[in-house]
Design a protein around this motif. Sequence first.
Motif, mmCIF file in Angstrom:
data_model
loop_
_atom_site.group_PDB
_atom_site.id
_atom_site.type_symbol
_atom_site.label_atom_id
_atom_site.label_comp_id
_atom_site.label_asym_id
_atom_site.label_seq_id
_atom_site.Cartn_x
_atom_site.Cartn_y
_atom_site.Cartn_z
ATOM 1 N N GLU A 95 5.081 34.540 143.740
ATOM 2 C CA GLU A 95 5.426 33.451 142.822
ATOM 3 C C GLU A 95 4.249 33.030 141.956
ATOM 4 N N LYS A 146 13.896 34.952 144.014
ATOM 5 C CA LYS A 146 13.828 33.929 142.968
ATOM 6 C C LYS A 146 14.107 34.597 141.641
ATOM 7 N N LEU A 204 11.643 35.408 138.796
ATOM 8 C CA LEU A 204 10.595 36.409 139.007
ATOM 9 C C LEU A 204 10.915 37.734 138.328
#
Length: 433
Positions: free
Chosen positions: A235, A269, A272
């Motif tokens: 992240e 996510k 991403l």
Amino acid sequence: MFVDKVKIFVKGGDGGNGMVAFRREKYVAEGGPWGGDGGRGGNVIFEVEEGLRTLVDFRFKKQFKADRGEHGRKKNQHGAGADDLIVRVPPGTTVRDAETGELVADLTHHQQTAVIAKGGRGGRGNVRFATSVNPAPQIAENGEPGSERWVVLELKLLADVGLVGYPSVGKSTLLSIVSAAKPKIGAYHFTTIVPNLGVVRVDDGRSFVMADLPGLIEGAHQGVGLGHQFLRHVERTKVIVHVIDMAGSEGRDPYADYLQINEEIRLYKQNLENRPQIIVANKMDLPDAKEHLELFQEQVGEDIPVYPISAVSKEGIKNLLFAVADVLDRVEAEEEQKVEEVQEEPVVYKSEAEEPAFTIRKENEIYVVEGFRIEKLIKMTNFRFQDSLMRFANTIKQMGVEDALRKRGAQEGDTVRIGEMEFELSDGLDTDY
């Protein structure tokens, strides 16, 4: 030992108690109130320490409690406030409430601080309660309890570039030859079980931080293998370097591996998948690698660049590092431009629907009154003094607790519990505890 997730308990210090005292001096008849306020309890504050790289210290100490404030004293002397408790954490630490999952703080740069648990205010002494009607009150508050909570700390590495890929594709070897990092390297899956960082210096003077992250497998977004431990660190990275075993070792299909890793990243996510990504075809010194690369390039499309390298022979490394540095420069320039384009707008705070001041439920034959404000009132009331007791009863009545109890069917003499205290219901909630 690398530790990147822990759960700990934090508690702000309680406020000191206020004091009931009266002037007793020669030649001063019927002296007035003279009790001082209690001091503020200490806050629990997290502060980023640049030299820390892991959360390992929190494995051995899991409770952090700040000191309480001093009690008020005679002669209207206020108690001293307690010092804040400073807890050092590494850069990249996120703090979430363990119960709600709410993000409490995201600590990224050196000496950044955040109050995680607030200390309680000091209780007021009887000087504060003097009025023309009651010039000598026997009222003093106990200190406000400090806030407390369980929190989860997660460390997300702060790296410019993150190496991703299936286990044993050569990520650790690549990091070892482009930086001074010395990751563990072995001919078996999951040799790397913790992230490794290294500073990479390009020949033209540019440099960046690269992270070698544990390998992914199918189902990583659900925590399979080292999934969540790995994906959490992706992240923070600005550029993803996707390393693929182009030799197809162990009978693997390079293109299938490429699709699977990207799918795991997207499922973890979604934002991403838009992160800039550089594809690296490793192990080009092995048989069949060139044929696989030609097929792979056709499958991903000619418009997507693929950088062939051999981490062992160092072939193609220089071109790869220049490409990574160029993409990183572009990303950072775009980020700076976005910051400049953001115009400050007035923040509008919308009042959320207020929670009820209290709730009432019946537990066997006892009526239980619950609510943050009323429970705090209980803790801060000093029931040793009649004036404090009367003030508490009046406050309860003004809040509508007594009327609400009667609407729920409570009768004279029924037991009412607030916090840890029990009362007998009558006009004014007589106490019997």
